[in-house]
Design a protein around this motif. Structure first.
Motif, PDB file in Angstrom:
ATOM      1  N   THR A  72       0.819  -1.209   0.000  1.00  9.65           N
ATOM      2  CA  THR A  72       0.000   0.000   0.000  1.00  9.65           C
ATOM      3  C   THR A  72       0.855   1.263   0.000  1.00  9.65           C
ATOM      4  O   THR A  72       0.606   2.197  -0.767  1.00  9.65           O
ATOM      5  N   VAL A  73       1.874   1.294   0.846  1.00  6.89           N
ATOM      6  CA  VAL A  73       2.742   2.474   0.914  1.00  6.89           C
ATOM      7  C   VAL A  73       3.512   2.650  -0.389  1.00  6.89           C
ATOM      8  O   VAL A  73       3.646   3.777  -0.892  1.00  6.89           O
ATOM      9  N   LEU A  74       3.997   1.562  -0.963  1.00  7.45           N
ATOM     10  CA  LEU A  74       4.713   1.663  -2.237  1.00  7.45           C
ATOM     11  C   LEU A  74       3.793   2.158  -3.353  1.00  7.45           C
ATOM     12  O   LEU A  74       4.198   3.005  -4.163  1.00  7.45           O
ATOM     13  N   THR A  75       2.571   1.656  -3.393  1.00 13.07           N
ATOM     14  CA  THR A  75       1.614   2.109  -4.405  1.00 13.07           C
ATOM     15  C   THR A  75       1.277   3.581  -4.226  1.00 13.07           C
ATOM     16  O   THR A  75       1.217   4.341  -5.207  1.00 13.07           O
ATOM     17  N   LYS A  76       1.080   4.001  -3.005  1.00 13.50           N
ATOM     18  CA  LYS A  76       0.776   5.418  -2.722  1.00 13.50           C
ATOM     19  C   LYS A  76       1.942   6.323  -3.127  1.00 13.50           C
ATOM     20  O   LYS A  76       1.732   7.396  -3.694  1.00 13.50           O
ATOM     21  N   ARG A  77       3.160   5.886  -2.847  1.00 13.41           N
ATOM     22  CA  ARG A  77       4.325   6.696  -3.239  1.00 13.41           C
ATOM     23  C   ARG A  77       4.473   6.778  -4.747  1.00 13.41           C
ATOM     24  O   ARG A  77       4.851   7.824  -5.285  1.00 13.41           O
ATOM     25  N   ILE A  78       4.182   5.693  -5.442  1.00 22.01           N
ATOM     26  CA  ILE A  78       4.243   5.716  -6.909  1.00 22.01           C
ATOM     27  C   ILE A  78       3.176   6.653  -7.466  1.00 22.01           C
ATOM     28  O   ILE A  78       3.439   7.440  -8.382  1.00 22.01           O
ATOM     29  N   LEU A  79       1.956   6.578  -6.909  1.00 17.85           N
ATOM     30  CA  LEU A  79       0.896   7.479  -7.372  1.00 17.85           C
ATOM     31  C   LEU A  79       1.195   8.933  -7.061  1.00 17.85           C
ATOM     32  O   LEU A  79       0.865   9.820  -7.854  1.00 17.85           O
ATOM     33  N   ASP A  80       1.827   9.197  -5.916  1.00 18.63           N
ATOM     34  CA  ASP A  80       2.180  10.581  -5.579  1.00 18.63           C
ATOM     35  C   ASP A  80       3.299  11.108  -6.463  1.00 18.63           C
ATOM     36  O   ASP A  80       3.396  12.312  -6.666  1.00 18.63           O
ATOM     37  N   ALA A  81       4.140  10.223  -6.979  1.00 17.51           N
ATOM     38  CA  ALA A  81       5.247  10.655  -7.834  1.00 17.51           C
ATOM     39  C   ALA A  81       4.803  10.964  -9.262  1.00 17.51           C
ATOM     40  O   ALA A  81       5.517  11.628 -10.004  1.00 17.51           O
ATOM     41  N   LEU A  82       3.616  10.510  -9.652  1.00 13.06           N
ATOM     42  CA  LEU A  82       3.122  10.778 -10.986  1.00 13.06           C
ATOM     43  C   LEU A  82       2.763  12.246 -11.137  1.00 13.06           C
ATOM     44  O   LEU A  82       2.312  12.880 -10.184  1.00 13.06           O
ATOM     45  N   PRO A  83       2.964  12.806 -12.315  1.00 12.51           N
ATOM     46  CA  PRO A  83       2.648  14.228 -12.500  1.00 12.51           C
ATOM     47  C   PRO A  83       1.162  14.531 -12.644  1.00 12.51           C
ATOM     48  O   PRO A  83       0.780  15.672 -12.813  1.00 12.51           O
ATOM     49  N   ILE A  84       0.318  13.505 -12.564  1.00 14.42           N
ATOM     50  CA  ILE A  84      -1.132  13.718 -12.689  1.00 14.42           C
ATOM     51  C   ILE A  84      -1.784  13.504 -11.322  1.00 14.42           C
ATOM     52  O   ILE A  84      -1.201  12.911 -10.426  1.00 14.42           O
ATOM     53  N   THR A  85      -3.004  13.988 -11.175  1.00 12.41           N
ATOM     54  CA  THR A  85      -3.750  13.751  -9.953  1.00 12.41           C
ATOM     55  C   THR A  85      -4.967  12.901 -10.270  1.00 12.41           C
ATOM     56  O   THR A  85      -5.520  12.970 -11.379  1.00 12.41           O
ATOM     57  N   LEU A  86      -5.382  12.117  -9.302  1.00 12.19           N
ATOM     58  CA  LEU A  86      -6.550  11.255  -9.507  1.00 12.19           C
ATOM     59  C   LEU A  86      -7.802  11.945  -9.037  1.00 12.19           C
ATOM     60  O   LEU A  86      -7.814  12.693  -8.147  1.00 12.19           O
TER      61      LEU A  86
END
Length: 86
Positions: A72-86
């Motif tokens: 979960t933490v790794l997935t969250k960090r990958i999503l936060d590193a993306l230049p887009i927002t969900l």
């Protein structure tokens, strides 16, 4: 293989729930009352996986409970590193 699959499914569900605006509204409502809810994604995923797996009485309970917060933490960090927002 089922341990990793179960951990990934629970982890992705927790990341999705954590990103919902409704969850953040609940967090702010609880913080105003002085109670400390699960505002850390690691704690939230640990307790979610524990509750889900205790209800299902899965045999591989311990590895899933410890693997899910890490994914979960790794997935969250990958999503936060993306230049887009969900």
């Amino acid at each position: 293989m089922t341990i990793i699959t179960t951990s990934v499914i629970i982890a992705l569900s927790v990341v999705f729930l954590f990103e919902l605006p409704v969850y953040h509204n609940l967090l702010s409502a609880f913080k105003q009352t002085g109670k400390k809810p699960m505002d850390c994604i690691f704690c939230f995923s640990f307790w979610t996986s524990l509750i889900v797996l205790l209800c299902s009485m899965t045999a591989g309970l311990i590895p899933i409970i410890f693997l899910t917060p890490v994914i979960t933490v790794l997935t969250k960090r990958i999503l936060d590193a993306l230049p887009i927002t969900l």
